[in-house]
Design an enzyme around this catalytic site. Structure first.
Site, PDB file in Angstrom:
ATOM      1  N   ASN A 157       0.996  -6.788  -5.762  1.00 47.77           N
ATOM      2  CA  ASN A 157       1.978  -6.036  -5.092  1.00 47.77           C
ATOM      3  C   ASN A 157       1.476  -5.323  -3.987  1.00 47.77           C
ATOM      4  O   ASN A 157       0.557  -4.649  -4.040  1.00 47.77           O
ATOM      5  CB  ASN A 157       3.060  -5.180  -6.074  1.00 47.77           C
ATOM      6  CG  ASN A 157       2.338  -4.295  -7.159  1.00 47.77           C
ATOM      7  OD1 ASN A 157       0.926  -4.536  -7.432  1.00 47.77           O
ATOM      8  ND2 ASN A 157       2.578  -3.161  -7.327  1.00 47.77           N
TER       9      ASN A 157
ATOM     10  N   ALA B   1       5.777   2.846   2.471  1.00 48.99           N
ATOM     11  CA  ALA B   1       6.538   4.295   2.560  1.00 48.99           C
ATOM     12  C   ALA B   1       8.178   4.248   2.321  1.00 48.99           C
ATOM     13  O   ALA B   1       8.781   4.734   1.921  1.00 48.99           O
ATOM     14  CB  ALA B   1       6.025   5.031   3.506  1.00 48.99           C
TER      15      ALA B   1
ATOM     16  N   TYR C 269      10.563   2.399   0.652  1.00 48.25           N
ATOM     17  CA  TYR C 269      10.293   1.801  -0.763  1.00 48.25           C
ATOM     18  C   TYR C 269      10.701   0.270  -0.600  1.00 48.25           C
ATOM     19  O   TYR C 269      10.113  -0.553  -1.437  1.00 48.25           O
ATOM     20  CB  TYR C 269      10.872   2.589  -1.626  1.00 48.25           C
ATOM     21  CG  TYR C 269      10.303   3.705  -2.032  1.00 48.25           C
ATOM     22  CD1 TYR C 269       9.199   4.249  -1.331  1.00 48.25           C
ATOM     23  CD2 TYR C 269      10.762   4.739  -2.887  1.00 48.25           C
ATOM     24  CE1 TYR C 269       8.401   5.445  -1.795  1.00 48.25           C
ATOM     25  CE2 TYR C 269      10.210   5.878  -3.181  1.00 48.25           C
ATOM     26  CZ  TYR C 269       8.955   6.376  -2.550  1.00 48.25           C
ATOM     27  OH  TYR C 269       8.224   7.500  -2.888  1.00 48.25           O
TER      28      TYR C 269
ATOM     29  N   CYS D  94       6.537  -7.923  -4.158  1.00 48.74           N
ATOM     30  CA  CYS D  94       5.861  -8.170  -5.603  1.00 48.74           C
ATOM     31  C   CYS D  94       4.605  -9.041  -5.383  1.00 48.74           C
ATOM     32  O   CYS D  94       4.551  -9.815  -4.377  1.00 48.74           O
ATOM     33  CB  CYS D  94       6.990  -8.710  -6.320  1.00 48.74           C
ATOM     34  SG  CYS D  94       8.161  -7.800  -6.907  1.00 48.74           S
TER      35      CYS D  94
ATOM     36  N   GLU E 236       4.218 -11.458  -7.123  1.00 47.64           N
ATOM     37  CA  GLU E 236       4.517 -13.162  -7.100  1.00 47.64           C
ATOM     38  C   GLU E 236       4.789 -13.619  -5.654  1.00 47.64           C
ATOM     39  O   GLU E 236       4.240 -14.834  -5.279  1.00 47.64           O
ATOM     40  CB  GLU E 236       5.742 -13.272  -8.022  1.00 47.64           C
ATOM     41  CG  GLU E 236       5.466 -12.858  -9.382  1.00 47.64           C
ATOM     42  CD  GLU E 236       5.970 -11.445  -9.714  1.00 47.64           C
ATOM     43  OE1 GLU E 236       5.431 -10.594  -9.160  1.00 47.64           O
ATOM     44  OE2 GLU E 236       6.423 -11.427 -11.044  1.00 47.64           O
TER      45      GLU E 236
END
Ligand code: THU
Length: 124
Positions: free
Chosen positions: A42, A46, A48, A53, A55
């Protein structure tokens, strides 16, 4: 390569996660049908919601390397895949997913992870 070996590789690569905000490091490895293993972690931001991820970084790498949906045997993840990543696993036609969840090791098909999934057939 066994599930335990794949999970051990996922555990090892998780150390490379860039997760300064959640401090939750996730590793993912995918075993391709040609025997190669593709790894991802992952990568947070900043801002968010822009984080990605493990994956998705893994499959992004795999696609850049030339792999396509259906080229994968199994994915191993250090955490239970989130809903969005289940949709990615479905898109990539990964037949089986093994992951850690609360101390257990779980092995599921994508149909079990994401029943009645939305796919290309729905766009036809
Ligand atoms: N995360 C993943 O990498 N994969 C998942 O399927 C679950 C969540 C990451 C996203 C974020 O960087 C951190 O875990 C905390 O949610």
């Amino acid at each position: 390569m066994t599930d335990e070996e794949l999970l051990a590789r996922a555990d090892a690569i998780a150390a490379r996660a860039y997760a300064p905000y959640s401090e939750f490091h996730v590793g993912c490895v995918v075993l391709a049908r040609d025997g190669n293993v593709i790894e991802g972690v992952n990568v947070e931001n900043a801002a968010y919601p822009l984080g990605i991820c493990a994956e998705r970084t893994t499959f992004g790498r795999a696609i850049v390397e030339g792999y396509r949906p259906g080229d994968f045997e199994v994915a191993a993840i250090t955490a239970s895949p989130c809903g969005g990543c289940r949709q990615w696993l479905a898109e990539m036609q990964v037949p089986r997913v093994v992951f850690r969840n609360g101390g257990r090791v779980v092995s599921m098909t994508v149909d079990e992870l994401l029943p009645e999934q939305f796919d290309a057939g729905d766009l036809a």
